[in-house]
Design a protein around this motif. Sequence first.
Motif, short mmCIF file in Angstrom:
data_model
loop_
_atom_site.label_atom_id
_atom_site.label_comp_id
_atom_site.label_asym_id
_atom_site.label_seq_id
_atom_site.Cartn_x
_atom_site.Cartn_y
_atom_site.Cartn_z
N SER A 13 48.85 60.03 51.55
CA SER A 13 50.16 59.90 52.19
C SER A 13 50.07 60.15 53.69
O SER A 13 50.75 59.49 54.49
CB SER A 13 51.16 60.88 51.57
OG SER A 13 51.46 60.53 50.24
N ILE A 48 55.06 55.93 51.36
CA ILE A 48 54.59 57.17 50.74
C ILE A 48 54.88 57.17 49.24
O ILE A 48 54.04 57.58 48.43
CB ILE A 48 55.26 58.39 51.42
CG1 ILE A 48 54.78 58.49 52.87
CG2 ILE A 48 54.96 59.67 50.66
CD1 ILE A 48 55.53 59.52 53.69
N GLN A 128 56.05 63.14 46.63
CA GLN A 128 54.65 63.26 46.26
C GLN A 128 54.48 64.16 45.05
O GLN A 128 53.70 63.85 44.13
CB GLN A 128 53.85 63.81 47.45
CG GLN A 128 53.93 62.93 48.69
CD GLN A 128 53.03 63.42 49.79
OE1 GLN A 128 51.82 63.57 49.61
NE2 GLN A 128 53.60 63.68 50.96
#
Length: 261
Positions: A13, A48, A128
């Motif tokens: 990321s 991301i 994430q």
Amino acid sequence: MNLDGLLVNLVASAVAVVSVLAVTFAVTVARGRKDTIDTAWGLGFVAIAAVGVVVSAGEPRAWLVLTLTAVWGGRLAAHLHERNSQRGEDPRYTEMAERAGGNPYRHLLLVVFPAQGAIMFLVSLPLQAAAHLTAGLGVLDVLAVVVWLIGFLFETIADAQLARFSANPENKGRVLDSGLWRFSRHPNYFGDACVWWGLFLFAGYHWIGLLTVVAPVVMTTLLARGTGKPMTERRMLSSRPGYADYVRRTSGFVPLPPKRA
């Protein structure tokens, strides 16, 4: 929680953020518009979230997070690009360039873009973490979608109302105080904050995911007390005669019934 996958995701990321900003800087110089970063902001989060899908090998929650992020980020990018294309350079970036002196693009490259990249990476932590949760989809995910949807509708409707109001020449110098703007001076910022609280809830099944609460807290603070609401209101107070009265009777952020005159 797949910790090994999350660690790989964090590195990937970071690379994605740097790549998005590098392309954005090149486009900024080519266009001669410093507000190009506004268009890239939402798209950076989409990149991301896509990293989460790839690294997690297509976990269902990762796909759900990517879908919602893409809907939000794509709409925001299109809206900001269209809005900025219809007017001159964003006053915020003009002020930054004037304060920096010298080469404004150097200031963007060394100050503005690194700060934007750091915030983008920090705010994306729930995306994430959620991509690597091993728990199946459940009630918390439903709640996350509901909160996200409330925020997305607030932001989208408020932006549409403001765009329609601003497009009417008769409204020049006037203050929008109808629709959602009757209950909040910044219903679009409030909606944006709700979007990020909703995305955070996807990560709430694990204590590591809960630690990412710093992301929506930072985003809400920036919108309500940082580069969002305060900078906008300073500009409005100096350019709209009726804005001070609007401030007195209208909630600053969270939608509430207006005060009586």
